[in-house]
Design an enzyme around this catalytic site. Structure first.
Site, mmCIF file in Angstrom:
data_model
loop_
_atom_site.group_PDB
_atom_site.id
_atom_site.type_symbol
_atom_site.label_atom_id
_atom_site.label_comp_id
_atom_site.label_asym_id
_atom_site.label_seq_id
_atom_site.Cartn_x
_atom_site.Cartn_y
_atom_site.Cartn_z
ATOM 1 N N LYS A 8 0.791 -1.266 -0.165
ATOM 2 C CA LYS A 8 0.044 0.060 0.146
ATOM 3 C C LYS A 8 0.892 1.287 -0.114
ATOM 4 O O LYS A 8 0.615 2.122 -0.759
ATOM 5 C CB LYS A 8 -1.030 0.241 1.110
ATOM 6 C CG LYS A 8 -1.966 -1.026 1.189
ATOM 7 C CD LYS A 8 -2.856 -1.029 2.569
ATOM 8 C CE LYS A 8 -2.195 -0.921 3.931
ATOM 9 N NZ LYS A 8 -1.775 -1.888 4.229
ATOM 10 N N ARG A 83 -9.595 1.709 8.765
ATOM 11 C CA ARG A 83 -9.354 0.417 8.886
ATOM 12 C C ARG A 83 -10.349 -0.299 10.012
ATOM 13 O O ARG A 83 -9.986 -1.097 10.291
ATOM 14 C CB ARG A 83 -7.978 0.298 9.657
ATOM 15 C CG ARG A 83 -6.850 0.064 8.742
ATOM 16 C CD ARG A 83 -5.467 0.378 9.539
ATOM 17 N NE ARG A 83 -4.489 -0.523 9.139
ATOM 18 C CZ ARG A 83 -3.358 0.131 8.754
ATOM 19 N NH1 ARG A 83 -3.060 1.307 8.566
ATOM 20 N NH2 ARG A 83 -2.466 -0.821 8.241
ATOM 21 N N ARG A 122 11.919 -6.810 4.505
ATOM 22 C CA ARG A 122 11.710 -5.439 5.164
ATOM 23 C C ARG A 122 12.210 -5.209 6.379
ATOM 24 O O ARG A 122 12.851 -4.445 6.718
ATOM 25 C CB ARG A 122 10.137 -4.811 4.910
ATOM 26 C CG ARG A 122 10.196 -3.575 5.397
ATOM 27 C CD ARG A 122 8.773 -2.985 5.016
ATOM 28 N NE ARG A 122 7.782 -3.246 6.047
ATOM 29 C CZ ARG A 122 6.551 -2.985 6.085
ATOM 30 N NH1 ARG A 122 5.837 -2.364 4.919
ATOM 31 N NH2 ARG A 122 5.278 -3.248 7.026
ATOM 32 N N ARG A 128 11.871 -1.995 10.683
ATOM 33 C CA ARG A 128 10.765 -1.332 11.411
ATOM 34 C C ARG A 128 10.190 -2.112 12.831
ATOM 35 O O ARG A 128 10.234 -3.509 12.726
ATOM 36 C CB ARG A 128 9.612 -1.327 10.283
ATOM 37 C CG ARG A 128 8.960 -0.019 10.525
ATOM 38 C CD ARG A 128 7.903 -0.109 9.110
ATOM 39 N NE ARG A 128 6.671 -0.627 9.429
ATOM 40 C CZ ARG A 128 5.515 -0.448 8.768
ATOM 41 N NH1 ARG A 128 5.566 0.136 7.548
ATOM 42 N NH2 ARG A 128 4.494 -1.250 9.158
ATOM 43 N N ARG A 139 -0.480 -8.285 13.369
ATOM 44 C CA ARG A 139 -1.017 -7.283 12.420
ATOM 45 C C ARG A 139 -1.848 -7.843 11.462
ATOM 46 O O ARG A 139 -2.774 -7.432 10.954
ATOM 47 C CB ARG A 139 -0.022 -6.570 11.882
ATOM 48 C CG ARG A 139 0.650 -5.513 12.679
ATOM 49 C CD ARG A 139 2.148 -5.252 12.210
ATOM 50 N NE ARG A 139 1.967 -4.615 11.043
ATOM 51 C CZ ARG A 139 3.203 -4.514 10.323
ATOM 52 N NH1 ARG A 139 4.360 -4.999 10.551
ATOM 53 N NH2 ARG A 139 3.140 -4.201 8.992
HETATM 54 P P1 ADP Z 1 0.759 -2.031 7.634
HETATM 55 O O1 ADP Z 1 -0.346 -1.793 6.604
HETATM 56 O O2 ADP Z 1 1.968 -2.556 6.634
HETATM 57 O O3 ADP Z 1 0.514 -2.917 8.702
HETATM 58 P P2 ADP Z 1 0.970 0.842 8.218
HETATM 59 O O4 ADP Z 1 2.399 1.703 8.129
HETATM 60 O O5 ADP Z 1 -0.080 1.068 7.548
HETATM 61 O O6 ADP Z 1 1.472 -0.567 8.078
HETATM 62 O O7 ADP Z 1 0.397 0.977 9.745
HETATM 63 C C1 ADP Z 1 1.446 0.676 10.976
HETATM 64 C C2 ADP Z 1 0.750 0.993 12.279
HETATM 65 O O8 ADP Z 1 0.072 2.158 12.301
HETATM 66 C C3 ADP Z 1 -0.701 -0.126 12.446
HETATM 67 O O9 ADP Z 1 -0.324 -1.439 12.781
HETATM 68 C C4 ADP Z 1 -1.395 0.608 13.483
HETATM 69 O O10 ADP Z 1 -0.842 0.287 14.630
HETATM 70 C C5 ADP Z 1 -0.929 1.907 13.058
HETATM 71 N N1 ADP Z 1 -2.195 2.421 12.142
HETATM 72 C C6 ADP Z 1 -2.071 3.112 10.859
HETATM 73 N N2 ADP Z 1 -3.320 3.264 10.387
HETATM 74 C C7 ADP Z 1 -4.092 3.229 11.525
HETATM 75 C C8 ADP Z 1 -5.469 3.315 11.288
HETATM 76 N N3 ADP Z 1 -6.186 3.808 10.098
HETATM 77 N N4 ADP Z 1 -6.180 3.044 12.533
HETATM 78 C C9 ADP Z 1 -5.508 2.623 13.715
HETATM 79 N N5 ADP Z 1 -4.055 2.352 13.630
HETATM 80 C C10 ADP Z 1 -3.546 2.596 12.530
#
Ligand code: ADP
Length: 185
Positions: A8, A83, A122, A128, A139
């Site tokens: 994404k 989400r 990654r 990360r 996750r």
């Molecule tokens: P990925 O999709 O690879 O898990 P992201 O960089 O999109 O990684 O998100 C990393 C973290 O940031 C998530 O695991 C969560 O803790 C937080 N996060 C991101 N977007 C949201 C959201 N819309 N609502 C709640 N937490 C979020």
């Protein structure tokens, strides 16, 4: 939309660049806040490191602020938001209040074996803090429980386009541009 490792973030910045709109990536904004030690970063870090979602109130307030910035007035691409069901409702309210509407929702579809391979790559390259095997597993579970059902919500609204996220990064970008083709003329 798409599970962790679907690509994404990578694709959002490419697509947004081609479409001339800002990419609003909630994960990136949270990580930037953690890195610079803001109150928001301090509040979010524990959830992120455990693979849990940051609470809706914090996330919604952050997105509301970001979408009110002038560069988002003519459109934006959301990456990682909404989400949860509550975030869908909040986004609907924000857009309605601004007289806007979603044009399209894209789901990036990637095999589970490929997701695991990408995330472990990654993890070794970027370090990360939420890419360890145990946190990745959490996750994936949180995505399946809280976010995957939203695909049906947007499908029922006629907004969903499913795009194959397997293969070269450039190929996937081309597929995405084709999927949103009518929007970026
Ligand atoms: P990925 O999709 O690879 O898990 P992201 O960089 O999109 O990684 O998100 C990393 C973290 O940031 C998530 O695991 C969560 O803790 C937080 N996060 C991101 N977007 C949201 C959201 N819309 N609502 C709640 N937490 C979020």
């Amino acid at each position: 939309m798409g599970p962790p490792g679907a690509g994404k973030g990578t694709q959002a910045s490419r697509l947004a660049g081609r479409m001339g709109v800002p990419a609003v990536s909630t994960g990136d904004i949270f990580r930037a806040n953690v890195a610079s030690g803001t109150d928001l970063g301090r509040a979010a870090q524990g959830y992120m490191d455990a693979g849990e979602y940051v609470p809706d109130e914090l996330t919604n307030a952050m997105v509301r602020d970001r979408l009110a910035q002038p560069d988002a007035a003519d459109g934006f691409l959301l990456d990682g938001y909404p989400r949860t069901t509550a975030q869908v409702g909040e986004l609907d309210d924000m857009l309605a209040a601004a007289g806007h509407a979603l044009d399209v929702v894209v789901e990036l579809v990637v095999d589970v074996e490929e997701l695991v391979a990408r995330l472990s790559q990654r993890s070794s390259e970027q370090g990360r803090s939420d890419d360890s095997e145990q946190v990745v597993r959490r996750r994936m579970q949180v995505y399946a429980e809280q976010t995957a059902p939203l695909v049906e919500v947007y499908s029922a609204r006629g907004l969903l386009r499913r795009v194959d996220g397997m293969g070269e990064v450039d190929e996937v970008t081309d597929r995405l541009l084709a999927a949103v083709g009518t929007l970026h003329a």
